[in-house]
Design a protein around this motif. Structure first.
Motif, short mmCIF file in Angstrom:
data_model
loop_
_atom_site.label_atom_id
_atom_site.label_comp_id
_atom_site.label_asym_id
_atom_site.label_seq_id
_atom_site.Cartn_x
_atom_site.Cartn_y
_atom_site.Cartn_z
N LYS A 194 87.10 -40.98 36.31
CA LYS A 194 87.94 -42.05 36.82
C LYS A 194 89.65 -41.77 37.03
O LYS A 194 89.96 -42.47 38.00
CB LYS A 194 87.64 -43.46 36.07
CG LYS A 194 86.37 -43.82 36.19
CD LYS A 194 86.09 -44.81 34.99
CE LYS A 194 84.73 -45.07 34.65
NZ LYS A 194 84.35 -46.21 33.68
N SER A 207 83.82 -39.56 31.74
CA SER A 207 83.92 -40.70 32.60
C SER A 207 85.19 -40.95 32.98
O SER A 207 85.55 -41.31 34.20
CB SER A 207 82.82 -41.60 32.61
OG SER A 207 83.34 -42.35 31.33
N VAL A 261 77.62 -39.11 32.26
CA VAL A 261 77.62 -38.42 33.69
C VAL A 261 76.50 -37.44 33.78
O VAL A 261 76.81 -36.36 33.35
CB VAL A 261 79.08 -37.99 34.11
CG1 VAL A 261 79.03 -37.53 35.56
CG2 VAL A 261 79.89 -39.08 33.62
N TYR A 310 92.69 -41.77 45.26
CA TYR A 310 92.74 -42.90 45.97
C TYR A 310 93.90 -43.53 46.41
O TYR A 310 94.43 -43.88 47.54
CB TYR A 310 91.82 -44.23 45.55
CG TYR A 310 90.43 -43.94 45.59
CD1 TYR A 310 89.76 -44.27 46.80
CD2 TYR A 310 89.54 -44.04 44.59
CE1 TYR A 310 88.36 -43.86 46.99
CE2 TYR A 310 88.28 -43.61 44.65
CZ TYR A 310 87.58 -43.88 45.85
OH TYR A 310 86.25 -43.66 46.30
N ARG A 320 89.92 -39.73 40.32
CA ARG A 320 89.61 -40.67 41.42
C ARG A 320 90.59 -41.63 41.73
O ARG A 320 91.14 -42.00 42.83
CB ARG A 320 88.42 -41.22 41.22
CG ARG A 320 87.17 -40.15 41.43
CD ARG A 320 85.74 -40.96 41.56
NE ARG A 320 84.79 -39.82 42.08
CZ ARG A 320 83.55 -40.14 42.38
NH1 ARG A 320 83.45 -41.32 42.72
NH2 ARG A 320 82.65 -39.17 42.71
N SER A 321 91.22 -41.99 40.83
CA SER A 321 92.45 -43.08 40.93
C SER A 321 93.52 -42.24 41.42
O SER A 321 94.06 -43.00 42.31
CB SER A 321 92.82 -43.77 39.46
OG SER A 321 91.78 -44.66 38.91
N GLU A 332 84.56 -48.70 42.41
CA GLU A 332 83.59 -48.66 41.67
C GLU A 332 82.97 -47.32 41.41
O GLU A 332 83.06 -46.40 42.31
CB GLU A 332 82.24 -49.55 42.12
CG GLU A 332 82.71 -50.94 42.08
CD GLU A 332 81.57 -51.91 42.62
OE1 GLU A 332 80.52 -51.15 42.79
OE2 GLU A 332 81.55 -52.88 42.66
N TYR A 333 82.54 -47.01 40.04
CA TYR A 333 82.02 -45.92 39.68
C TYR A 333 81.06 -46.06 38.56
O TYR A 333 81.44 -46.39 37.61
CB TYR A 333 83.23 -44.55 39.42
CG TYR A 333 82.50 -43.61 38.76
CD1 TYR A 333 82.28 -42.50 39.72
CD2 TYR A 333 82.37 -43.24 37.35
CE1 TYR A 333 81.79 -41.47 39.29
CE2 TYR A 333 81.87 -42.09 36.78
CZ TYR A 333 81.71 -41.17 37.80
OH TYR A 333 81.03 -39.96 37.41
N GLY A 334 79.92 -45.52 38.68
CA GLY A 334 78.56 -45.68 37.79
C GLY A 334 78.44 -46.83 37.44
O GLY A 334 78.16 -47.35 36.36
#
Length: 662
Positions: free
Chosen positions: A124, A120, A52, A131, A127-128, A170-172
C-alpha cells in the motif's frame, strides 16, 4: 530515477513505522516463546493487514540463478539455508570451508515460511507513492506524458506531499486514503493467544476487528487459567502515592512510577499530585486526609505549673505573715527604723510578683497575655524603686565622709519625700508598660511543631524586654548604691542586707535572659525568675527583722537603731575596736563643718592599761582640751587591753557633753 527511488524509500519507511509502532508484538511468536502458559488468554492488537497470496507465488518462484534484479538475494539465500553457493566459494573462509555445505539451488523457500503481517502495508505504501507521483507527473508535464520532464526538476517535496495526502485507491478490499493529519483509516485486528485444538499448541487467533471506530467480535475469547491480569506497564498506585507519569519515550502518558507523598503532604485525587497540609495539620496514616493537631498550652494541672504555683503560694504566705507581723509591731523601733512605709510598698510588690504567676500560667488569652506582660514589670518596680530610695538615702547621709555625720539636714530625707519618689518611679514603669501594650497589642499565636500545636501569647522579644528595661535600670542603681554603702556603721546595717539581696538578684536576672530566649520552657522560666526575685528580697530584708521582733525582742530597742553619743571602752581580752570612731587627731577636719579655733578636738579612744588609763579616768576633761602638739598630753593608741586570757573584762563608759556635736 535515483531521486524517485529515494523518495519511495523515505515515504515507505514513514508509513510503515507509523503504522506498526504500537503493535510490533501483536502476533510475534518469539515474544511468547517459553512463556506460552503465562501468555495464554492474553489480548493484543494488530494493524489490519490482509494476507497477500500473489506474493507467495512470486516469492516461492525466486531462485539464486534467475533472480538477478536483487544484488543481495544470493547472500540472503545462503543465510536462509545455511549453505554456500558455488560461485561464492572464494568469499568463504578456508578454515571453515569443510563445515559449510554446498547449496544445490533447489532449496524451497516455502519451508518454514510465514508471511509478514505488514506485507500489505508495504504494498500500500509503494502504491500510494506511485499514485501520487503519477498524478504529479501528469499535472506538471501534461497528459498524456511518460517519464520525467524538465518541469519536475528540481523535485519539490512539499508539492509531492500534497499529492500524497490526496491519494485514494482500493487494494484487497480496503480503501487507502489519508486524513488531514496524514493518517490512514484506523483498522485493527484483535488477537487472542489461544490453545488451539487442531494444531495442538498455542497460536494467535483473530477474535475481533476495529474498523474506523467500530468494534466487532467474531470469535470466542480464551482467558486461560488466570482470569485476572495486571497491567504490565504500571500497577495502580497505593493510597498516599501519586503517579509520576513518564515524560518521554513510547511510555509517555501510559506508564508511571508510584511515588510516595512527603510526610507532610496528602494525595489530591483530582490532580493526582501531593498537596501540603496547612499549618497545624498532619496527614493521616494513608495520607489521604489532613487531621488537625492537638492544641496544647500550659495547664495548672501540669507538674511544672504545680511547682511554680507552690513557690508562689509559699511566697504569698511569707508576705502575708510579714504584713501581719509588721502591722502588729508597727510602732516598734525595728519597723520604724526600716522606713515602714517603704517596707509596706516592698511587701505589696512581692505579693504582686507572686500573683503574676497565675496569669502567666493561665490559658493564653488577650487578658492573660496583657497581665503577664504588665504585672511582672509593675511588681519589680514597686520592690526596687523602694529599695533604690532606701539605699540612696543612706548614701546621701554618708556622702561627706563615711566616718562622720553631716552637720546640716539634707533635702528629701523625710518619709513622705521617699514615698513620693518611689511613687514617681512606679508611675514611670506603669507608663512604659501601658505604652508597650498599646504598641504591641496582646494577642495569642500558634507555635507549630511537627507533632503538636502550642498556644502561646503573641509576644516579641521586645515586648518582653522593654517593660523590664526600667526594672533592670533600678536593679543596677540599687546594686551600685548597695556596693557604695557596704561599710556603713552598725546603725545602718540594713544597707548590707540590701546589698546581699541585690547581688543575688543580679545573678538571677543575668541567668534569666539566655535561659528564657534559648529554651522552649519560656513560661516556667518567667514564673521561677519572678518568684525567686521576690523571695530573695524577702529573705535578706525581712527575715532579720522578723527574727529580732519574734525571737530577740530585747534587741527591739531604740538604742540599737539610733546614733550613739557615748564612747565605750572595752577592757578585756582582744576587743576588736571601740564603738567610737577610730580616727586620727585631724580626722574632724574632713567633716561637713570647718574647724573653729580653740574648739574641742576629739581624740581617739582605745583600750589602755597602767598609769595612762588612770590619768584619763581621773581627769576626763583632758579629752576635751584643745589639741596642741606642744602639750605633752597622753595620746591613747590602740592595743590589746591585756596580755593574758585570764584577765577579767570590764566596761567603762565616759559620756561626753551634749555640746560636743552640733
Amino acid at each position: 530515477n535515483c531521486l524517485l527511488y529515494n523518495v519511495y524509500i523515505i515515504y515507505f519507511f514513514i508509513y510503515f513505522n507509523v503504522g506498526c509502532y504500537s503493535d510490533g508484538w501483536a502476533d510475534r511468536g518469539d515474544v511468547t516463546k517459553g512463556l506460552e502458559a503465562e501468555a495464554w488468554g492474553s489480548l493484543s492488537v494488530r494493524i489490519h493487514s490482509p494476507y497477500v497470496r500473489e506474493f507467495d507465488q512470486y516469492y516461492f518462484g525466486l531462485k539464486p540463478d534467475t533472480n538477478v534484479r536483487n544484488p543481495w538475494f544470493r547472500e540472503f539465500w545462503q543465510s536462509r539455508f545455511g549453505c554456500k553457493l558455488k560461485e561464492d566459494d572464494d568469499s568463504v573462509d578456508t578454515i571453515h570451508e569443510e563445515q559449510i555445505p554446498k547449496c544445490s539451488g533447489n532449496e524451497r523457500l516455502s519451508d518454514g515460511y510465514r508471511q509478514d503481517s505488514k506485507l500489505s502495508f508495504v504494498i500500500k505504501a509503494i502504491r500510494s507513492l506511485a499514485y501520487a507521483m503519477h498524478a504529479m507527473q501528469q499535472d506538471i508535464c501534461g497528459s498524456p506524458s511518460i517519464g520525467l520532464c524538465d518541469k519536475l526538476l528540481p523535485f519539490n517535496g512539499s508539492l509531492f506531499k500534497n499529492y500524497l495526502m490526496n491519494v485514494s485507491f482500493e487494494y484487497g478490499g480496503d480503501l487507502v486514503e489519508f486524513d488531514e493529519n496524514g493518517d490512514p483509516p484506523g483498522r485493527y485486528d484483535i488477537m487472542n493467544y489461544q490453545l488451539t485444538k487442531n494444531k495442538g499448541g498455542y497460536d494467535y487467533v483473530k477474535v475481533g476487528e476495529w474498523n474506523n471506530r467500530s468494534l466487532v467480535w467474531k470469535e470466542t475469547i480464551q482467558l486461560g487459567p488466570n482470569i485476572f491480569r495486571k497491567s504490565v506497564c504500571s500497577q495502580p498506585c497505593e493510597k498516599g502515592h501519586y503517579k509520576n507519569v513518564q515524560q518521554g519515550g513510547k511510555d509517555k502518558r501510559c506508564c508511571w512510577v508510584c511515588v510516595n507523598c512527603p510526610s507532610s503532604h496528602i494525595l489530591n485525587e483530582t490532580t493526582q499530585a501531593c498537596d501540603k497540609c496547612p499549618l497545624g495539620y498532619i496527614p493521616n496514616s494513608t495520607q489521604t486526609e489532613c487531621l488537625q493537631l492537638p492544641i496544647e498550652f500550659m495547664k495548672w494541672s501540669d507538674t511544672q505549673a504545680i511547682v511554680a504555683m507552690a513557690f508562689a503560694g509559699f511566697g504569698f504566705f511569707t508576705t502575708v505573715f510579714s504584713f501581719s507581723v509588721f502591722l502588729k509591731y508597727n510602732n516598734t523601733p525595728v519597723v520604724k527604723s526600716s522606713t515602714k512605709e517603704l517596707s509596706y510598698i516592698i511587701l505589696a510588690g512581692m505579693t504582686l510578683s507572686h500573683a503574676a504567676i497565675f496569669p502567666i500560667l493561665a490559658r493564653p488569652q488577650m487578658i492573660s497575655c496583657a497581665l503577664s506582660r504588665f504585672l511582672p514589670g509593675l511588681s519589680f518596680a514597686m520592690i526596687y524603686a523602694a529599695l533604690l530610695t532606701k539605699t540612696n538615702r543612706i548614701a546621701r547621709i554618708l556622702a561627706g565622709n563615711k566616718k562622720c555625720f553631716p552637720s546640716r539636714k539634707r533635702l528629701f530625707m523625710s518619709t513622705a519625700s521617699q514615698v513620693v519618689i518611689t511613687s514617681f518611679l512606679i508611675t514611670f514603669q506603669i507608663l512604659i508598660s501601658l505604652w508597650m501594650l498599646h504598641y504591641q497589642n496582646p494577642d495569642v499565636a500558634h507555635l507549630y511543631q511537627p507533632d503538636r500545636t502550642i498556644l502561646v501569647c503573641d509576644t516579641t522579644p521586645e515586648g518582653v524586654l522593654i517593660p523590664l528595661t526600667f526594672d533592670f535600670f533600678l536593679i543596677l542603681l540599687c546594686t551600685l548604691y548597695a556596693l557604695k554603702t557596704r561599710n556603713v556603721p552598725e546603725n545602718f546595717n540594713e544597707a548590707k542586707f540590701i546589698g546581699f539581696a541585690m547581688y543575688t538578684t543580679c545573678v538571677i536576672w543575668v541567668a534569666f535572659v539566655p535561659i528564657y530566649f534559648g529554651s522552649d520552657s519560656k513560661v516556667i522560666t518567667m514564673c521561677m525568675c519572678v518568684t525567686l526575685s521576690a523571695m530573695v528580697t524577702w529573705i535578706f530584708l525581712f527575715i532579720p527583722k522578723l527574727y529580732i521582733i519574734l525571737f530577740r525582742p530585747e534587741r527591739n530597742n531604740r538604742s540599737f537603731f539610733t546614733t550613739s553619743k557615748s564612747i565605750r571602752c572595752h577592757i578585756g581580752s582582744r576587743v576588736a575596736s571601740a564603738l567610737t570612731e577610730k580616727s586620727s587627731v585631724n580626722s574632724w577636719k574632713d567633716c561637713g563643718k570647718e574647724i573653729v579655733p580653740h574648739s574641742p578636738q576629739k581624740r581617739t579612744l582605745s583600750c589602755q592599761t597602767g598609769v595612762e588609763l588612770l590619768q584619763v579616768l581621773l581627769s576626763p576633761r583632758r579629752l576635751m582640751e584643745t589639741y596642741s602638739p606642744k602639750i605633752n598630753a597622753p595620746r591613747i593608741t590602740e592595743r590589746d587591753c591585756c596580755q593574758t586570757d585570764s584577765c577579767q573584762l570590764k566596761k567603762i563608759t565616759i559620756r561626753l557633753p551634749d555640746t560636743t556635736f552640733q
